[in-house]
Design a protein around this motif. Structure first.
Motif, PDB file in Angstrom:
ATOM      1  N   LEU A  54       0.832  -1.210   0.000  1.00  0.00           N
ATOM      2  CA  LEU A  54       0.000   0.000   0.000  1.00  0.00           C
ATOM      3  C   LEU A  54       0.865   1.258   0.000  1.00  0.00           C
ATOM      4  N   THR A  55       1.907   1.235   0.820  1.00  0.00           N
ATOM      5  CA  THR A  55       2.803   2.392   0.876  1.00  0.00           C
ATOM      6  C   THR A  55       3.461   2.634  -0.473  1.00  0.00           C
ATOM      7  N   LEU A  56       3.955   1.555  -1.091  1.00  0.00           N
ATOM      8  CA  LEU A  56       4.589   1.692  -2.408  1.00  0.00           C
ATOM      9  C   LEU A  56       3.601   2.214  -3.439  1.00  0.00           C
ATOM     10  N   ASP A  57       2.367   1.742  -3.378  1.00  0.00           N
ATOM     11  CA  ASP A  57       1.340   2.201  -4.318  1.00  0.00           C
ATOM     12  C   ASP A  57       1.098   3.696  -4.170  1.00  0.00           C
ATOM     13  N   HIS A  58       1.040   4.171  -2.928  1.00  0.00           N
ATOM     14  CA  HIS A  58       0.811   5.603  -2.712  1.00  0.00           C
ATOM     15  C   HIS A  58       2.026   6.430  -3.129  1.00  0.00           C
ATOM     16  N   VAL A  59       3.219   5.907  -2.915  1.00  0.00           N
ATOM     17  CA  VAL A  59       4.420   6.620  -3.363  1.00  0.00           C
ATOM     18  C   VAL A  59       4.418   6.742  -4.884  1.00  0.00           C
ATOM     19  N   GLN A  60       4.028   5.671  -5.558  1.00  0.00           N
ATOM     20  CA  GLN A  60       3.955   5.719  -7.019  1.00  0.00           C
ATOM     21  C   GLN A  60       2.930   6.757  -7.493  1.00  0.00           C
ATOM     22  N   LYS A  61       1.803   6.819  -6.813  1.00  0.00           N
ATOM     23  CA  LYS A  61       0.776   7.801  -7.190  1.00  0.00           C
ATOM     24  C   LYS A  61       1.269   9.225  -6.964  1.00  0.00           C
ATOM     25  N   MET A  62       1.946   9.449  -5.834  1.00  0.00           N
ATOM     26  CA  MET A  62       2.468  10.781  -5.556  1.00  0.00           C
ATOM     27  C   MET A  62       3.545  11.173  -6.570  1.00  0.00           C
ATOM     28  N   ALA A  64       3.778  10.099  -9.669  1.00  0.00           N
ATOM     29  CA  ALA A  64       3.112  10.379 -10.938  1.00  0.00           C
ATOM     30  C   ALA A  64       2.418  11.737 -10.913  1.00  0.00           C
ATOM     31  N   TYR A  65       1.898  12.118  -9.763  1.00  0.00           N
ATOM     32  CA  TYR A  65       1.173  13.392  -9.657  1.00  0.00           C
ATOM     33  C   TYR A  65       2.121  14.587  -9.698  1.00  0.00           C
ATOM     34  N   PHE A  66       3.240  14.500  -8.985  1.00  0.00           N
ATOM     35  CA  PHE A  66       4.127  15.652  -8.844  1.00  0.00           C
ATOM     36  C   PHE A  66       5.209  15.741  -9.913  1.00  0.00           C
ATOM     37  N   PHE A  67       5.634  14.626 -10.470  1.00  0.00           N
ATOM     38  CA  PHE A  67       6.825  14.646 -11.331  1.00  0.00           C
ATOM     39  C   PHE A  67       6.576  14.220 -12.771  1.00  0.00           C
ATOM     40  N   THR A  68       5.357  13.947 -13.140  1.00  0.00           N
ATOM     41  CA  THR A  68       5.069  13.611 -14.537  1.00  0.00           C
ATOM     42  C   THR A  68       3.917  14.460 -15.032  1.00  0.00           C
ATOM     43  N   ARG A  69       3.846  14.568 -16.336  1.00  0.00           N
ATOM     44  CA  ARG A  69       2.744  15.316 -16.917  1.00  0.00           C
ATOM     45  C   ARG A  69       1.433  14.544 -16.779  1.00  0.00           C
ATOM     46  N   ARG A  70       0.362  15.298 -16.590  1.00  0.00           N
ATOM     47  CA  ARG A  70      -0.943  14.664 -16.448  1.00  0.00           C
ATOM     48  C   ARG A  70      -1.461  14.243 -17.817  1.00  0.00           C
ATOM     49  N   VAL A  76       1.054   3.922 -13.132  1.00  0.00           N
ATOM     50  CA  VAL A  76       2.101   2.896 -13.081  1.00  0.00           C
ATOM     51  C   VAL A  76       3.041   3.017 -14.278  1.00  0.00           C
ATOM     52  N   ASP A  77       2.551   3.565 -15.398  1.00  0.00           N
ATOM     53  CA  ASP A  77       3.387   3.670 -16.597  1.00  0.00           C
ATOM     54  C   ASP A  77       4.615   4.526 -16.346  1.00  0.00           C
ATOM     55  N   SER A  78       4.479   5.528 -15.495  1.00  0.00           N
ATOM     56  CA  SER A  78       5.612   6.429 -15.243  1.00  0.00           C
ATOM     57  C   SER A  78       6.344   6.125 -13.940  1.00  0.00           C
ATOM     58  N   SER A  79       5.759   5.299 -13.085  1.00  0.00           N
ATOM     59  CA  SER A  79       6.383   5.037 -11.783  1.00  0.00           C
ATOM     60  C   SER A  79       6.672   3.560 -11.538  1.00  0.00           C
ATOM     61  N   GLY A  80       6.558   2.773 -12.585  1.00  0.00           N
ATOM     62  CA  GLY A  80       6.797   1.349 -12.414  1.00  0.00           C
ATOM     63  C   GLY A  80       8.213   1.028 -11.963  1.00  0.00           C
ATOM     64  N   TRP A  81       9.161   1.893 -12.336  1.00  0.00           N
ATOM     65  CA  TRP A  81      10.563   1.658 -11.936  1.00  0.00           C
ATOM     66  C   TRP A  81      10.725   1.699 -10.418  1.00  0.00           C
ATOM     67  N   LEU A  82       9.861   2.441  -9.727  1.00  0.00           N
ATOM     68  CA  LEU A  82       9.939   2.480  -8.266  1.00  0.00           C
ATOM     69  C   LEU A  82       9.661   1.107  -7.658  1.00  0.00           C
ATOM     70  N   ALA A  83       8.701   0.398  -8.231  1.00  0.00           N
ATOM     71  CA  ALA A  83       8.389  -0.947  -7.738  1.00  0.00           C
ATOM     72  C   ALA A  83       9.564  -1.890  -7.985  1.00  0.00           C
ATOM     73  N   VAL A  84      10.208  -1.760  -9.149  1.00  0.00           N
ATOM     74  CA  VAL A  84      11.349  -2.622  -9.475  1.00  0.00           C
ATOM     75  C   VAL A  84      12.505  -2.363  -8.518  1.00  0.00           C
ATOM     76  N   VAL A  85      12.822  -1.089  -8.281  1.00  0.00           N
ATOM     77  CA  VAL A  85      13.913  -0.740  -7.378  1.00  0.00           C
ATOM     78  C   VAL A  85      13.609  -1.220  -5.954  1.00  0.00           C
ATOM     79  N   THR A  86      12.369  -1.009  -5.524  1.00  0.00           N
ATOM     80  CA  THR A  86      11.981  -1.453  -4.183  1.00  0.00           C
ATOM     81  C   THR A  86      12.122  -2.959  -4.042  1.00  0.00           C
TER      82      THR A  86
END
Length: 282
Positions: A54-62, A64-70, A76-86
């Motif tokens: 759940l924490t990782l999911d919320h980090v990915q959402k944050m 995507a919201y702050f650092f990628t274009r809407r 997940v398309d822009s933050s999937g690398w966070l899950a891989v690194v984690t």
């Protein structure tokens, strides 16, 4: 709440505090007890995994919201690398922890495997097969794994007095209905029960950790060569003289510089014929 606001989650979603409440309630109850053991956390290990996800999911959402274009793309398309690194970091840390536990604490299991093999070596086990054999433990009573390591029904685990002042386990009564009988000499206050002990002179074998500190009831038995012979020894981590970081996590070529090991010994009394000694290479 901030995540919920930024990501415009609806009120129909289950509140995060309600989802995480069971874990925090369990931690609150057991962390405030005077006696703590890691096994008390076993029931909530699955919750650790779920809340980590759940924490990782919320980090990915944050992210995507702050650092990628809407865009219309999924976050997940822009933050999937966070899950891989984690996942990679978690795997490396977990493997390091597993290696540290094995490296530091595998000695008791190795020693009890040696115990199970004793009768097959007549040069070491010089007692008759029909003789009762006492395998004794003192301060190492809580690292005794299982009676399945005892060679046969003639072998008995016995306790000798140590600095431990609580109530030691008691064997079941003999017979097929032994587990149904209420044992005697028990108490519900964890008070020491002297009837558990036998005199050390009745021990044929002894399993002991050779620490540099000794006391009246916890002498260094392996140093008393007149009464005891070392049959097998395996290195065991001395936590009190090792780095808390490097005893918890194993780093190849580094950990051994900051950890200290002592001998975990299987001893035989010299009151019977002396057996050959051997040192396990572990």
């Amino acid at each position: 709440m901030a995540v919920k606001y930024k990501l415009q989650q609806t009120e129909k979603d289950i509140p995060l505090w309600l989802i995480t409440a069971p874990m925090y309630l369990w931690i609150l109850i057991f962390f405030t007890r005077p006696h703590k053991e890691e096994r008390f956390l076993f029931p909530i290990y699955p919750l650790f995994c779920m809340y980590g996800a759940l924490t990782l999911d919320h980090v990915q959402k944050m992210y995507a919201y702050f650092f990628t274009r809407r865009t219309a793309h999924h976050y997940v398309d822009s933050s999937g690398w966070l899950a891989v690194v984690t996942l990679l970091v978690s795997s490396v840390v977990s493997m390091s922890r597993i290696a540290a536990l094995y490296q530091g604490y595998h000695a008791p299991l190795d020693i009890y495997v040696e115990v199970s093999n004793l009768p097959s070596d007549p040069a070491v086990h010089t007692l008759g097969l029909d003789k009762d054999v006492n395998l004794c433990v003192g301060k190492e009573w809580y690292r005794y794994s299982s009676s399945f390591f005892l060679p046969n029904e003639k072998w008995h685990l016995q306790f000798i007095k140590s600095e431990f002042k609580g109530q030691l386990p008691k064997q079941y009564s003999p017979g097929s209905f032994g587990t149904r009988l209420i044992p005697s000499h028990m108490n519900d206050k964890n008070k020491e029960e002297p009837s558990r002990y036998i005199n050390v002179t009745r021990c044929h074998y002894l399993v002991d950790l050779d620490l540099p500190q000794e006391s009246e009831f916890q002498p260094r038995y392996s140093q008393n060569t007149k009464e005891w012979k070392i049959l097998a020894t395996v290195k065991f981590l001395d936590a009190s003289r090792s780095s808390s970081i490097f005893r918890a996590f194993y780093i190849p070529f580094v950990s051994h510089r900051y950890t200290t090991y002592v001998n975990y010994n299987l001893l035989k009394t010299t009151r019977t014929k002396r057996g050959q000694s051997r040192k396990l290479q572990m």
